[in-house]
Scaffold this motif. Structure first.
Motif: not given
Length: 413
Positions: A51-62
């Motif tokens: 179960l993963l919850e995030r405000f920001i997720f960017r399509a680069a690097g990590v």
């Protein structure tokens, strides 16, 4: 000449696990790089559910590392659910997790944008793996969080936890998922909010939009009343009203009240507003230091032997608009570890010396501070509450009419 910045972070292998009498085991991750690496390792070893919850997720690097690890987990047959905030992940391609979802993974967008209700966001950062281990802190999944906070990346971190409180974290995630696509007035009524104690040592604090949802304030009020040592590391510091007065009182009565706040901020206008509060806290004995090497994004409070850590800042948005998640942990060992990190950060910070109270700031500086405070403490918070209150009032009036019709129908029947 200022001293050169030197990273003093400990290797993850040297960080001892910390146990509490009620059956919890914590890991302290004092940089964003360590925290994200620990999360990735947990995902890569997952056997049953993620179960993963995030405000920001960017399509680069990590972000690519996380996407690939989640996809591989789904390929292994692990049940994967990813919940992302619709505004925080603005710009993330909607097909970014296409392979994961084809393999059975689930992608949930929280509060899809509506012009009146875009302001209410899921600011929580949470990962639960195999219903056994959870990770919480300030780190989003983006390149700027993947560093030591000194030479590269923003200063951030978090904790991992095993034990009874994980059950509450799972329930909190599932409740948030259930209302993710609903309109915000339903979210406010149905979302889980409150103070969930799991023994004497560990509590989960869930906050949701609303001026009367102050579970973090209530918890801190009791702990600060007789606090002797208070250490605050905070990305966005702009307390208002009773909460500000509570902190000012604590600064006056505590033996030590020290804060590390951003010297560099990704929200410069909020920093302007925060600096307007410095003198009031300094006059009550607070020490204020500004972190210099990188943007400070951590959210940690240490009150004697109690550690607060999670996603919530001490600003109007976190305390009255966003959905936030925090842990309150009573542990002398964990508090000592957090203080060691605080002392490390002090060496990378510059103390803000008290100003002469007779020397007035320039009119331009005062104007900027007033405008900044107006935006964050009145405009942002006030408009958000106004939209919801109007809608809830309309819903209640509609509900009342429906009940009257039903009652008349029952009498007629």
């Amino acid at each position: 000449m200022p001293k050169p910045f030197v990273s003093m972070a400990m290797d993850a292998e040297t960080q001892p696990k910390i146990s509490t009498p009620d059956g919890h085991v914590f890991g302290w991750h004092d940089t964003g790089e360590k925290f994200l690496e620990a999360e990735l390792a947990a995902i890569e070893s997952a056997r049953s559910r993620i179960l993963l919850e995030r405000f920001i997720f960017r399509a680069a690097g990590v972000g690519e590392k996380f996407r690939d690890a989640l996809t591989e987990a789904a390929r292994r047959g692990v049940k994967v659910t990813v919940m992302l905030d619709d505004v925080g992940c603005w710009g993330l391609p909607r097909n970014y997790f296409a392979e994961m979802t084809k393999l059975g993974g689930k992608l949930v967008w929280f509060n899809p944008v509506r012009w009146k209700f875009w302001s209410f966001r899921d600011h929580r950062k949470l990962l639960v793996v195999d219903d056994e281990e959870a990770f919480m802190g300030g780190c989003n999944i983006a390149p700027e969080y993947d560093g030591d906070g000194v030479n590269t990346g923003w200063r951030d971190g978090g904790v991992s936890v095993r034990g009874p409180v994980v059950r509450h974290l799972i329930e909190a995630f599932e409740a948030q998922e259930e209302i993710a696509g609903n309109q915000i007035w339903r979210v406010r009524r149905k979302s889980r909010s409150g103070w969930m104690r799991e023994g004497e040592e560990v509590s989960l604090l869930l906050t949701r939009p609303g001026l009367n949802q102050g579970v973090l304030q209530r918890a801190l009020k009791g702990d600060l009343r007789h606090a002797r040592e208070v250490f605050i590391t905070m990305a966005y510091f702009l307390p208002v009203g009773k909460f500000k007065r509570m902190l000012l009182h604590a600064a006056k009565v505590a033996r030590h009240f020290r804060m590390v706040l951003p010297g560099k901020s990704d929200v410069p206008l909020l920093q302007v507003a925060a600096r307007a509060l410095y003198s009031r806290f300094q006059r009550r004995g607070a020490e204020i230091h500004e972190y210099q090497p990188q943007v400070l994004h951590a959210k940690v409070l240490v009150v004697d032997d109690i550690v607060y850590i999670g996603s919530s800042n001490l600003d109007p948005r976190s305390l009255g608009i966003n959905f936030e998640i925090m842990l309150r942990i009573r542990s002398a060992e964990l508090a000592q570890q957090a203080r060691m990190t605080f002392e490390r950060d002090l060496k990378q910070s510059v103390r803000v010396h008290p100003l002469s109270w007779k020397k007035a700031a320039s009119w331009w500086q005062k104007l900027k501070q007033k405008v900044a405070r107006l935006i964050f403490t009145r405009l942002d918070l006030g408009l958000a509450q106004l939209f919801v209150q109007k809608r809830e009032s309309a819903s209640q009036r509609g509900g009342g009419k429906t009940r009257d019709v039903r009652r008349r129908s029952e009498v007629a029947g």
